[in-house]
Design an enzyme around this catalytic site. Structure first.
Site, mmCIF file in Angstrom:
data_model
loop_
_atom_site.group_PDB
_atom_site.id
_atom_site.type_symbol
_atom_site.label_atom_id
_atom_site.label_comp_id
_atom_site.label_asym_id
_atom_site.label_seq_id
_atom_site.Cartn_x
_atom_site.Cartn_y
_atom_site.Cartn_z
ATOM 1 N N TYR A 1 19.972 -29.401 -14.764
ATOM 2 C CA TYR A 1 19.342 -29.941 -13.474
ATOM 3 C C TYR A 1 19.325 -31.548 -13.488
ATOM 4 C CZ TYR A 1 14.713 -31.317 -15.186
ATOM 5 O OH TYR A 1 13.652 -32.113 -15.852
ATOM 6 N N LYS B 1 19.296 -21.345 -10.006
ATOM 7 C CA LYS B 1 18.462 -20.919 -8.519
ATOM 8 C C LYS B 1 19.207 -20.033 -7.640
ATOM 9 C CE LYS B 1 14.375 -23.395 -8.805
ATOM 10 N NZ LYS B 1 13.244 -22.702 -8.631
ATOM 11 N N THR C 1 7.383 -23.191 -5.018
ATOM 12 C CA THR C 1 6.246 -22.339 -5.453
ATOM 13 C C THR C 1 4.880 -22.778 -4.962
ATOM 14 O OG1 THR C 1 7.672 -22.361 -7.369
ATOM 15 C CG2 THR C 1 5.404 -21.657 -7.711
ATOM 16 N N ARG D 1 7.481 -32.991 -19.133
ATOM 17 C CA ARG D 1 7.407 -34.499 -19.705
ATOM 18 C C ARG D 1 5.943 -34.639 -20.298
ATOM 19 N NH1 ARG D 1 9.610 -34.277 -14.642
ATOM 20 N NH2 ARG D 1 7.779 -34.934 -13.815
ATOM 21 N N HIS E 1 1.689 -27.331 -8.542
ATOM 22 C CA HIS E 1 3.042 -26.762 -9.033
ATOM 23 C C HIS E 1 3.695 -27.976 -9.810
ATOM 24 C CE1 HIS E 1 6.497 -24.495 -9.750
ATOM 25 N NE2 HIS E 1 7.454 -25.201 -9.268
ATOM 26 N N TYR F 1 9.427 -28.133 -2.589
ATOM 27 C CA TYR F 1 8.615 -28.528 -3.806
ATOM 28 C C TYR F 1 7.375 -29.152 -3.525
ATOM 29 C CZ TYR F 1 8.549 -29.775 -8.705
ATOM 30 O OH TYR F 1 8.455 -30.038 -10.143
ATOM 31 N N ASP G 1 15.249 -25.218 -0.065
ATOM 32 C CA ASP G 1 14.008 -24.817 -0.966
ATOM 33 C C ASP G 1 13.300 -26.040 -1.119
ATOM 34 O OD1 ASP G 1 11.935 -23.078 -1.936
ATOM 35 O OD2 ASP G 1 12.789 -23.383 -3.886
ATOM 36 N N GLU H 1 6.456 -17.777 -2.766
ATOM 37 C CA GLU H 1 6.676 -18.905 -1.667
ATOM 38 C C GLU H 1 6.507 -18.396 -0.360
ATOM 39 O OE1 GLU H 1 10.092 -21.372 -1.890
ATOM 40 O OE2 GLU H 1 10.449 -20.970 -4.037
ATOM 41 N N GLU I 1 9.232 -17.373 -8.287
ATOM 42 C CA GLU I 1 8.479 -18.482 -7.440
ATOM 43 C C GLU I 1 7.842 -17.632 -6.314
ATOM 44 O OE1 GLU I 1 10.661 -22.489 -9.190
ATOM 45 O OE2 GLU I 1 11.328 -21.704 -7.020
ATOM 46 N N ASP J 1 11.766 -16.912 -4.857
ATOM 47 C CA ASP J 1 13.008 -17.578 -5.285
ATOM 48 C C ASP J 1 13.146 -17.529 -6.786
ATOM 49 O OD1 ASP J 1 15.331 -19.057 -4.654
ATOM 50 O OD2 ASP J 1 14.314 -21.048 -5.091
ATOM 51 N N THR K 1 17.661 -14.918 -3.721
ATOM 52 C CA THR K 1 16.359 -15.006 -3.233
ATOM 53 C C THR K 1 15.949 -14.137 -2.506
ATOM 54 O OG1 THR K 1 17.025 -17.521 -3.295
ATOM 55 C CG2 THR K 1 15.114 -16.939 -1.650
ATOM 56 N N GLU L 1 4.379 -21.581 -15.274
ATOM 57 C CA GLU L 1 3.088 -22.280 -15.167
ATOM 58 C C GLU L 1 2.301 -21.386 -15.808
ATOM 59 O OE1 GLU L 1 2.208 -24.378 -11.173
ATOM 60 O OE2 GLU L 1 3.783 -23.036 -10.834
ATOM 61 N N GLN M 1 18.425 -23.894 -15.693
ATOM 62 C CA GLN M 1 18.162 -24.832 -14.819
ATOM 63 C C GLN M 1 17.738 -26.116 -15.694
ATOM 64 O OE1 GLN M 1 14.609 -23.902 -12.289
ATOM 65 N NE2 GLN M 1 14.555 -26.226 -11.600
ATOM 66 N N ARG N 1 15.158 -20.440 -15.773
ATOM 67 C CA ARG N 1 14.422 -21.718 -16.188
ATOM 68 C C ARG N 1 15.131 -22.422 -17.297
ATOM 69 N NH1 ARG N 1 11.216 -23.088 -12.170
ATOM 70 N NH2 ARG N 1 9.511 -21.454 -11.586
#
Length: 367
Positions: free
Chosen positions: A210, A219, A308, A115, A106, A101, A99, A169, A167, A199, A223, A322, A206, A203
């Site tokens: 992560y 994750k 995504t 952040r 996104h 990114y 997968d 995709e 997600e 997917d 899927t 999001e 994760q 959250r």
């Protein structure tokens, strides 16, 4: 939208009491290819043997099917089976799953959420398509129920995910392998077609796991993919977005592999987002180049996904994280309900069109 001769996606179907076999969708029916083309490769319970034949065979077979469907109807009519009489299966045996990114929007949104006040993109993001290796064994066909995963939610905290997400995709299915130690050749020589992909993501699991090595249990639990694989040859292509800085030589585009695909995300039957694939920063040819530049080999049945898909507008975001800004701005549904993340019993459907073609849909219900 069209399921006509310009489309002809491949899938695997079975009738009651019979073994699965390969067909193509035409209108509201599926054409039994083993019977119609007198080719036993389509009697297999997956697309893998046919995909391994390569690009010339894919083109010739597609042309043959089109000619049969537009010629003497009596020749093919007896091999066309109403969809209501068949069961659809996972269309290919998944070898490996990666997968990526690849959406600038996104990645930027996730960076701002996680952040705040810092640069949203990590320093490497504009230099390579970031990705991670997923679990091939938990790729399931559309309609398969999705169990809410359990995991560690923080120090000393274990339980069911409270931030179950989706997600939206596109997935790319490899037909022709490559040798270990050599980079892959041209994208269209290896990739058979595309499928819609969700997917599913936990959250909260994760978020705790992560750093420093990336997604893992958040994750790998499920899927979902569509039962239909649309051949590359059917899809309208466009140039990819301008990239700054110019990527490394192995990532420089040699052909237009942006795809003009428009998605819709439905939550319990209501459209909540319309992500545009045409906005994706990294194109699938670049994903494949990066995937194999270190000498990693491809196998028939490899699946790699876009990550995504999100656009610049709030209504174009392909994940609930999001759309709801990590649950702080819940989506309002008809009847007054709201959702920050998915609840048990929720059904998510992702569907897509490419020009006049439909790519079908991928669905799943949280059980």
């Amino acid at each position: 939208m069209s399921w006509g001769v310009d489309n002809l996606p491949y899938g695997v179907f079975s009738r009651p009491g019979q073994r699965p076999r390969v067909g193509v969708r035409y209108g509201d029916k599926v054409l039994d290819l083993a019977a119609a083309l007198h080719d036993e490769v389509f009697a297999a319970p997956s697309l893998n043997p046919f995909m391994a034949r390569g690009r010339a065979a894919w083109h010739d077979t597609r042309t043959l099917i089109q000619n049969k469907l537009t010629g003497d109807v009596s020749v093919t009519e007896r091999h066309l089976i109403p969809l209501g009489q068949v069961r659809l299966h996972l269309p290919f045996e998944v070898a490996d799953y990666v997968d990526f990114y690849c959406s600038l929007e996104h990645a930027s949104n996730i960076g701002r959420i996680l952040r705040p006040g810092s640069e949203p993109l990590q320093p490497n993001w504009r230099h390579l398509p970031v990705g991670y290796h997923g679990r091939a064994g938990t790729v399931v066909v559309s309609g398969t129920p999705v169990r809410r995963p359990h995991g560690q939610l923080g120090p000393g905290s274990f339980g069911p995910s409270g931030k179950l997400d989706i997600e939206a995709e596109l997935g790319f299915v490899v037909g022709v392998p490559s040798a270990m130690g050599s980079a892959a050749g041209a994208f269209e020589d290896h990739v058979f077609g595309v499928t819609l992909l969700n997917d599913w993501s936990a959250r909260d699991i994760q978020a705790f796991e992560y750093v420093p090595l990336g997604p893992f249990l958040g994750k790998s639990f499920a899927t979902s993919i569509s039962p239909w694989i649309t051949p590359l040859e059917a899809l309208p292509r466009i140039p990819g977005p301008v990239q700054e800085p110019e990527p490394a030589a192995y990532l420089r585009r040699r052909a237009d592999w942006g795809l003009d695909v428009s998605l819709e995300v439905l939550l319990n039957g209501e459209v909540v987002a319309r992500p545009p694939y045409s906005a994706m920063y990294w194109t699938p040819d670049q994903m494949l180049a990066h995937l194999t530049v270190n000498g990693a080999s491809l196998r028939t049945g490899d699946l790699f996904a876009s990550g995504t898909i999100s656009g610049a507008e709030p209504g174009e975001r392909g994940s609930l994280m999001e759309l709801t800004w990590n649950g702080t701005e819940p989506v309002k549904l008809a009847g007054g309900e709201t959702r920050g993340f998915l609840e048990d019993g929720d059904t998510v459907v992702i569907r897509a069109t490419a020009g006049d073609l439909t790519l079908g849909e991928v669905s799943g219900t949280v059980g």
